[in-house]
Design a protein around this motif. Structure first.
Motif, mmCIF file in Angstrom:
data_model
loop_
_atom_site.group_PDB
_atom_site.id
_atom_site.type_symbol
_atom_site.label_atom_id
_atom_site.label_comp_id
_atom_site.label_asym_id
_atom_site.label_seq_id
_atom_site.Cartn_x
_atom_site.Cartn_y
_atom_site.Cartn_z
ATOM 1 N N PRO A 152 0.806 -1.234 0.000
ATOM 2 C CA PRO A 152 0.000 0.000 0.000
ATOM 3 C C PRO A 152 0.827 1.266 0.000
ATOM 4 C CG PRO A 152 -0.074 -1.096 2.132
ATOM 5 C CD PRO A 152 0.587 -2.054 1.197
ATOM 6 N N ASP A 153 2.081 1.189 0.422
ATOM 7 C CA ASP A 153 2.920 2.380 0.417
ATOM 8 C C ASP A 153 3.224 2.839 -0.998
ATOM 9 O OD1 ASP A 153 4.333 -0.040 0.148
ATOM 10 O OD2 ASP A 153 6.238 0.929 0.662
ATOM 11 N N ARG A 154 3.383 1.892 -1.923
ATOM 12 C CA ARG A 154 3.706 2.241 -3.309
ATOM 13 C C ARG A 154 2.514 2.093 -4.243
ATOM 14 N NH1 ARG A 154 8.953 0.503 -6.976
ATOM 15 N NH2 ARG A 154 8.223 1.510 -8.896
ATOM 16 N N TYR A 155 1.722 1.058 -4.029
ATOM 17 C CA TYR A 155 0.585 0.787 -4.912
ATOM 18 C C TYR A 155 -0.692 0.649 -4.085
ATOM 19 C CZ TYR A 155 4.309 -0.346 -8.239
ATOM 20 O OH TYR A 155 5.420 -0.288 -9.050
ATOM 21 N N PRO A 156 -1.226 1.766 -3.593
ATOM 22 C CA PRO A 156 -2.379 1.687 -2.687
ATOM 23 C C PRO A 156 -3.621 1.092 -3.335
ATOM 24 C CG PRO A 156 -1.918 3.967 -3.321
ATOM 25 C CD PRO A 156 -0.753 3.146 -3.770
ATOM 26 N N ARG A 157 -3.903 1.430 -4.578
ATOM 27 C CA ARG A 157 -5.101 0.884 -5.228
ATOM 28 C C ARG A 157 -4.936 -0.610 -5.500
ATOM 29 N NH1 ARG A 157 -8.696 4.712 -7.765
ATOM 30 N NH2 ARG A 157 -7.951 6.860 -7.673
ATOM 31 N N LEU B 250 -0.418 -0.717 -14.325
ATOM 32 C CA LEU B 250 -1.520 0.170 -14.668
ATOM 33 C C LEU B 250 -1.653 1.314 -13.670
ATOM 34 C CD1 LEU B 250 -3.920 1.009 -16.310
ATOM 35 C CD2 LEU B 250 -5.271 -0.789 -15.207
ATOM 36 N N GLU B 251 -1.490 1.028 -12.386
ATOM 37 C CA GLU B 251 -1.615 2.082 -11.382
ATOM 38 C C GLU B 251 -0.546 3.153 -11.587
ATOM 39 O OE1 GLU B 251 -2.032 2.724 -6.545
ATOM 40 O OE2 GLU B 251 -2.002 0.687 -7.388
ATOM 41 N N ASP B 252 0.677 2.733 -11.895
ATOM 42 C CA ASP B 252 1.751 3.682 -12.153
ATOM 43 C C ASP B 252 1.470 4.449 -13.449
ATOM 44 O OD1 ASP B 252 4.105 5.077 -11.979
ATOM 45 O OD2 ASP B 252 5.377 3.321 -11.744
ATOM 46 N N LEU B 253 1.049 3.749 -14.487
ATOM 47 C CA LEU B 253 0.737 4.388 -15.765
ATOM 48 C C LEU B 253 -0.381 5.414 -15.621
ATOM 49 C CD1 LEU B 253 1.055 4.414 -18.919
ATOM 50 C CD2 LEU B 253 -0.732 2.641 -18.949
ATOM 51 N N ALA B 254 -1.398 5.079 -14.845
ATOM 52 C CA ALA B 254 -2.564 5.960 -14.691
ATOM 53 C C ALA B 254 -2.213 7.294 -14.058
ATOM 54 C CB ALA B 254 -3.647 5.256 -13.876
ATOM 55 N N GLY B 255 -1.080 7.356 -13.362
ATOM 56 C CA GLY B 255 -0.640 8.630 -12.797
ATOM 57 C C GLY B 255 -0.373 9.680 -13.864
ATOM 58 N N GLY B 256 -0.122 9.253 -15.100
ATOM 59 C CA GLY B 256 0.106 10.171 -16.201
ATOM 60 C C GLY B 256 -1.119 10.400 -17.063
ATOM 61 N N LEU B 257 -2.258 9.855 -16.643
ATOM 62 C CA LEU B 257 -3.513 10.006 -17.380
ATOM 63 C C LEU B 257 -4.536 10.730 -16.506
ATOM 64 C CD1 LEU B 257 -3.712 6.357 -18.786
ATOM 65 C CD2 LEU B 257 -3.079 8.404 -20.089
ATOM 66 N N GLU B 258 -5.561 11.248 -17.128
ATOM 67 C CA GLU B 258 -6.674 11.852 -16.397
ATOM 68 C C GLU B 258 -7.904 10.972 -16.632
ATOM 69 O OE1 GLU B 258 -7.162 15.924 -17.457
ATOM 70 O OE2 GLU B 258 -5.051 16.422 -17.114
ATOM 71 N N LEU B 259 -8.081 10.007 -15.749
ATOM 72 C CA LEU B 259 -9.183 9.057 -15.882
ATOM 73 C C LEU B 259 -10.318 9.478 -14.964
ATOM 74 C CD1 LEU B 259 -7.152 5.708 -15.945
ATOM 75 C CD2 LEU B 259 -7.823 7.185 -17.860
ATOM 76 N N SER C 40 -8.954 -4.597 -16.810
ATOM 77 C CA SER C 40 -10.285 -4.066 -17.108
ATOM 78 C C SER C 40 -11.119 -3.939 -15.846
ATOM 79 C CB SER C 40 -10.985 -4.972 -18.126
ATOM 80 O OG SER C 40 -10.271 -5.011 -19.343
ATOM 81 N N VAL C 41 -11.016 -4.926 -14.966
ATOM 82 C CA VAL C 41 -11.704 -4.842 -13.674
ATOM 83 C C VAL C 41 -11.211 -3.613 -12.911
ATOM 84 C CG1 VAL C 41 -11.981 -5.972 -11.422
ATOM 85 C CG2 VAL C 41 -12.121 -7.333 -13.532
ATOM 86 N N PHE C 42 -9.913 -3.401 -12.913
ATOM 87 C CA PHE C 42 -9.299 -2.276 -12.201
ATOM 88 C C PHE C 42 -9.807 -0.941 -12.753
ATOM 89 C CE2 PHE C 42 -5.751 0.629 -11.222
ATOM 90 C CZ PHE C 42 -5.477 0.293 -9.905
ATOM 91 N N LEU C 43 -9.855 -0.799 -14.063
ATOM 92 C CA LEU C 43 -10.317 0.450 -14.672
ATOM 93 C C LEU C 43 -11.774 0.734 -14.309
ATOM 94 C CD1 LEU C 43 -8.672 0.043 -18.183
ATOM 95 C CD2 LEU C 43 -8.135 1.846 -16.514
ATOM 96 N N ALA C 44 -12.605 -0.309 -14.303
ATOM 97 C CA ALA C 44 -14.020 -0.122 -13.977
ATOM 98 C C ALA C 44 -14.213 0.217 -12.501
ATOM 99 C CB ALA C 44 -14.802 -1.377 -14.342
ATOM 100 N N ARG C 45 -13.516 -0.508 -11.633
ATOM 101 C CA ARG C 45 -13.700 -0.298 -10.189
ATOM 102 C C ARG C 45 -13.072 0.995 -9.693
ATOM 103 N NH1 ARG C 45 -12.277 -5.886 -6.975
ATOM 104 N NH2 ARG C 45 -14.192 -7.065 -7.389
ATOM 105 N N GLU C 46 -11.829 1.217 -10.083
ATOM 106 C CA GLU C 46 -11.065 2.315 -9.494
ATOM 107 C C GLU C 46 -11.382 3.669 -10.104
ATOM 108 O OE1 GLU C 46 -9.176 1.808 -6.821
ATOM 109 O OE2 GLU C 46 -9.800 -0.294 -6.927
#
Length: 266
Positions: A10-15, A37-46, A63-69
């Motif tokens: 959780p310290d590095r990848y909380p989601r 994906l969690e690291d990549l998403a930091g550079g996107l506006e989702l 895909s589950v992660f994108l829908a849930r998070e």
């Protein structure tokens, strides 16, 4: 060997740490997809309600992660995994109403142009996206201003500069490493088209350590029989686990990494 509890960080990848490591390893098709994906998403506006194409979605964890998070409406497209198999994963994760599974080849996508707010590809783009003509094809499916994000295996220097694929990598992945490029290679490859603005192109910090942690956990998971791998392919999977662990241990970040690249369509 790495225990499954070491995949909860959780310290590095909380989601990502909210997800059961056994569930993730049961969908294993490569390095930890949610960390990438969690690291990549930091550079996107989702944002909630976005329509996102998960290109090369594998067995469906991303895909589950994108829908849930992020509250996205996701189209999960993959060529290797049957849509029915992926749909069962989505239903089991409670996102079957927000994720559509589609079996599609990356060069013949069955979608209308300008129909996605974002396209995301995790540990798959290296198989189909390196050709000079691919980005111009793919961005047609993005709306103006739409976002593209890719996490793909990378090298710290181009094979052309090295003169050869390093032996410890060649012995495990063979010629496929020719498609593992530096982050700056990807930046130039995309920017030269004039079709997108590259917003980020970087190597993931300590990517080889993340990959090694995942590989060791996968070996322990399968070695304990938790994945039900008792068929004729079990020996091959075990050999593959050992080979990847040896490759990463020998490399220690000298050559191997992951490139995280994001862009916006003009």
């Amino acid at each position: 060997m790495t225990s499954l509890s070491e995949l909860v960080r959780p310290d590095r990848y909380p989601r990502s740490s909210r997800y059961d490591p056994c569930w993730l390893l049961g969908l294993d098709m490569g390095p930890h997809p949610l960390w990438l994906l969690e690291d990549l998403a930091g550079g996107l506006e989702l944002r909630p309600g976005m329509r996102i194409l998960d290109l090369g979605s594998g067995k469906g964890a991303t895909s589950v992660f994108l829908a849930r998070e992020y509250g996205a409406e996701v189209v999960a497209a993959d060529w290797w995994i049957a849509a029915e198999e992926a749909a069962a994963v989505f239903a089991g994760a409670g996102v079957g109403d927000r994720v559509e599974a589609v079996r599609a080849e990356a060069h013949a996508l069955p979608f209308e142009e300008a129909s996605f707010d974002a396209i995301v590809s995790v540990d798959a783009f290296e198989y189909f996206g390196t050709a000079d003509t691919y980005l111009p094809y793919l961005v047609r499916f993005l709306r103006p201003g739409g976002q593209l994000g890719v996490a793909t295996p990378a090298l710290t220097r181009e094979v052309r500069e090295l003169g050869a694929i390093p032996p410890h990598i060649r012995d495990v992945v063979g010629w496929e490493a020719m498609a593992w490029h530096t982050a700056e290679w990807w930046r130039f490859q995309w920017e030269i088209t004039g079709l997108v603005d590259v917003t980020s192109a970087r190597l993931q910090p300590d990517a080889w350590r993340d990959w090694l942690l995942w590989a060791r956990a996968g070996a322990a998971y399968r070695g304990a029989g938790l994945g039900g791998d008792d068929g004729p392919d079990n020996g091959a999977r075990a050999d593959g686990d050992r080979a990847v662990i040896d490759m990463l241990t020998a490399d220690r970040g000298a050559c191997l990494s992951f490139a995280l690249v994001t862009a916006r369509r003009h």
